[in-house]
Design a protein around this motif. Structure first.
Motif, mmCIF file in Angstrom:
data_model
loop_
_atom_site.group_PDB
_atom_site.id
_atom_site.type_symbol
_atom_site.label_atom_id
_atom_site.label_comp_id
_atom_site.label_asym_id
_atom_site.label_seq_id
_atom_site.Cartn_x
_atom_site.Cartn_y
_atom_site.Cartn_z
ATOM 1 N N GLU A 1 58.704 119.325 5.656
ATOM 2 C CA GLU A 1 59.765 118.288 5.471
ATOM 3 C C GLU A 1 60.195 117.038 5.990
ATOM 4 O O GLU A 1 60.062 116.833 5.920
ATOM 5 C CB GLU A 1 60.503 118.883 6.634
ATOM 6 N N VAL A 2 58.700 116.527 7.250
ATOM 7 C CA VAL A 2 58.015 115.292 7.524
ATOM 8 C C VAL A 2 57.923 114.686 6.073
ATOM 9 O O VAL A 2 58.545 113.077 5.732
ATOM 10 C CB VAL A 2 56.821 115.136 8.153
ATOM 11 N N GLU A 3 57.153 114.888 5.249
ATOM 12 C CA GLU A 3 56.446 114.684 4.511
ATOM 13 C C GLU A 3 57.345 114.489 3.231
ATOM 14 O O GLU A 3 57.661 113.635 2.488
ATOM 15 C CB GLU A 3 55.523 115.231 3.829
ATOM 16 N N GLY A 4 58.570 115.263 3.080
ATOM 17 C CA GLY A 4 59.422 115.114 1.882
ATOM 18 C C GLY A 4 60.378 114.695 2.182
ATOM 19 O O GLY A 4 61.814 114.670 1.118
ATOM 20 N N ARG B 1 53.670 124.290 9.712
ATOM 21 C CA ARG B 1 53.476 123.912 8.308
ATOM 22 C C ARG B 1 55.095 123.260 6.979
ATOM 23 O O ARG B 1 55.224 122.569 6.856
ATOM 24 C CB ARG B 1 52.239 124.926 7.572
ATOM 25 N N GLN B 2 55.595 124.663 7.569
ATOM 26 C CA GLN B 2 56.602 123.669 6.989
ATOM 27 C C GLN B 2 58.089 122.595 8.293
ATOM 28 O O GLN B 2 58.566 122.094 6.968
ATOM 29 C CB GLN B 2 57.680 125.411 7.753
ATOM 30 N N VAL C 1 50.936 133.992 13.443
ATOM 31 C CA VAL C 1 51.365 133.553 11.792
ATOM 32 C C VAL C 1 52.388 133.061 12.056
ATOM 33 O O VAL C 1 52.824 131.765 11.213
ATOM 34 C CB VAL C 1 51.163 134.938 11.075
ATOM 35 N N LEU C 2 53.700 132.952 12.825
ATOM 36 C CA LEU C 2 54.645 132.584 13.046
ATOM 37 C C LEU C 2 54.644 131.249 13.206
ATOM 38 O O LEU C 2 55.428 130.082 12.679
ATOM 39 C CB LEU C 2 56.073 133.318 13.683
ATOM 40 N N ARG D 1 67.071 128.316 16.329
ATOM 41 C CA ARG D 1 67.129 129.504 16.648
ATOM 42 C C ARG D 1 66.025 130.299 16.399
ATOM 43 O O ARG D 1 64.996 130.900 17.209
ATOM 44 C CB ARG D 1 68.174 130.010 16.025
ATOM 45 N N ARG D 2 65.385 129.449 15.573
ATOM 46 C CA ARG D 2 63.854 129.641 14.619
ATOM 47 C C ARG D 2 62.495 130.109 15.468
ATOM 48 O O ARG D 2 61.978 130.456 15.909
ATOM 49 C CB ARG D 2 63.567 129.531 13.778
#
Length: 531
Positions: free
Chosen positions: A473-476, A468-469, A461-462, A3-4
């Protein structure tokens, strides 16, 4: 797609659409053409238009100020000294000028009307009492009569005798009230007995207080917005007959009370003034602001009253080739029954220095003596105006009148007027609302362009934040299931395939390995297992 992500790309699509629409509107000028078309249709001299009622009954107060030049050294001047003048005034009157007998003619394309003027004295805005203050100046009736018969020896003899009986001299002392609104002149009374059509009363404003004046026929602007308020005929004439060329006799422009909308700085505005019996033109000078309303200032340049040498187009205003005055002057005797009346700007502003230097007490200053019109360029509405003109008398030696033998030719100032108006507060508010609507509609594409740009920035911006988000998530990512489990064979491990077993697999660090080596207990256990 989450949805985002849908929201982000929706913002991007919306911004692109708005930008495309805005650019299209700007290039096609749809909004500008629309509002300009509405202005052209609304600003007409027709029933129901926005401006018709205010044109018929102008709400802003008009003030008329009169300044007189008092000759303070008459005896010395008669002996050849330079005349010394003292400016007296102002004597201020409130001027009421509603249109009268307004009639729509020629299928709404023209409107006829009279422009009567009524004057009411305002002592609080004046200096002195016009009924008391006396002015020594040129005896205009005497000079007018002498100029009428100057070429006839026998008529000059009779007039000289009448002047002697009437105690008429070349100069006279009268009150301001008499000079303005009229007094019975003994010489004119004697002439009126033998000549029809001669008024025995003389006054610079005689019969102008409350009289209808001449009939004007104006273009309504319905067919062409550029013709809005333009004078078609005056007193039934589409051309004048006072001057010696077709160009000089043309009736051009408006009467000064109305101008077409959408003014340009490059255009030349024409104004027909019946007081001068001619049309004059005005050109853009500068941008001004009046009570928060933007305006263009138009003023008559030097060319308007320039000599024929400076401006050959003005040759038609010469009464004769011998009666062609210098720059800054206009002899209006053709429309003043032959009287030697000369018009100029106050203190001979924009005139040749020799006219100023002939007197003591004259000092032309632009701020005080310039004629100007401040017009809102969008609507053409006058927001401030000042019409300034000076009345002078040409005096000179007249061969058949010995009384003039000591007089040198001089353009003698008598009086100048300042007719001024400034938009009232109620009209300011109405005009501001109209200009706001015009601005919003005209700038609508820019508003869409700005909104599209803002949405584009938000989209960028979005998009950056979402990227970045996702990267974080992939790195963490934490693996929640062990990849291998111990089999029955001590030195073999088999991959974990049971879904129910969720024992975590944790990698052993180098430090933990060293701790195991140093720990005796752990070491014993490992040794037993190996055995």
């Amino acid at each position: 797609m989450t949805r985002r992500s849908c929201c982000v790309y929706g913002v991007g699509i919306a911004s692109v659409n708005l930008l495309v629409i805005a650019v299209g509107l700007i290039l096609s000028r749809v909004s500008t053409n629309f509002i300009h078309g509405r202005l052209k249709r609304e600003i007409t001299l027709t029933e129901g238009s926005r401006v018709f009622e205010t044109w018929k009954s102008p709400p802003p107060p008009v003030y008329m100020q009169y300044f007189f030049f008092n000759l303070t050294n008459l005896k010395e001047f008669e002996k050849g000294a330079k005349p010394v003048l003292s400016q007296v005034g102002p004597y201020t009157y409130r001027e009421y000028r509603p249109k009268a007998n307004v009639t729509i003619v020629e299928n709404g394309t023209k409107v006829s009307a009279y422009s009567p003027k009524t004057f009411v004295f305002l002592p609080e805005k004046s200096i002195g009492d016009p009924n008391v203050d006396a002015i020594t100046t040129v005896n205009i009736p005497a000079w007018a009569a002498m100029n009428q018969v100057k070429d006839s020896f026998f008529k000059a003899i009779f007039l000289t005798a009448w002047m002697t009986n009437a105690n008429a001299d070349l100069f006279t002392t009268r009150t301001v009230q008499e000079l303005l609104w009229g007094y019975e002149d003994a010489l004119l009374a004697r002439i009126a007995q033998s000549k029809d059509g001669v008024e025995k009363v003389f006054g610079l404003m005689y019969k102008k207080n409350g009289s209808l004046g001449g009939e004007f026929v104006y273009h309504t602007g319905e067919q062409n917005y550029m013709d809005y308020g333009r004078v078609h005929t005056w007193n039934g004439q589409s051309r004048l007959t006072f001057w010696t060329s077709n160009q000089s006799n043309s009736i051009n422009g408006t009467d000064g009370s109305a101008f077409h909308p959408l003014l340009s700085k490059d255009e030349r505005l024409y104004v027909f003034t019946s007081d001068l019996c001619r049309s004059i033109f005005m050109e853009f000078e500068k941008d001004v602001t009046v009570k928060g309303i933007p305006a263009y200032r138009f003023t008559p340049p030097r060319d308007v009253l320039a000599s024929k040498e400076e401006n050959p187009a003005n040759e038609g205003f010469c009464v004769t080739k011998q009666e062609c005055l210098g720059t800054g002057l206009l002899k209006v005797s053709p429309c003043r029954n032959g009287a030697p009346v000369v018009a100029s700007f106050p203190h001979f502003y924009l005139g040749e220095p020799r006219y100023v230097n002939a007197f003591e007490g004259l000092n032309p200053v632009r701020e005080h003596h310039q004629t100007f019109l401040d017009l809102n360029p969008t609507t053409g509405v006058p927001v401030r105006a000042s019409k300034r003109a000076q009345i002078n008398i040409l005096i000179s030696k007249l061969s058949n009148f010995p009384i003039t033998k000591t007089v040198n030719e001089t353009i003698f100032p008598v009086m100048f007027l300042n007719e001024s108006v400034e938009i009232d507060d109620a009209s300011v508010e109405r005009l501001k609302k109209l200009l706001l609507i015009v601005s919003l509609v005209s700038n609508f594409p820019l508003l869409i362009l700005g909104l599209g740009a803002i949405l584009l920035i938000i989209f960028i911006v979005l998009l950056v934040r979402t990227h970045r988000q996702q990267k974080k998530e992939v790195e963490g990512i934490a693996f929640t299931k062990p990849l291998y489990t111990a089999s029955t064979t001590p030195d073999q491990f088999t991959p974990q395939t049971t879904a129910k077993d969720d024992t975590p697999f944790t990698a052993v660090s180098q430090e933990e390995k060293e701790e195991e080596k140093e720990d005796p207990q752990n070491g014993t256990e490992m040794h037993s297992y190996e055995q």
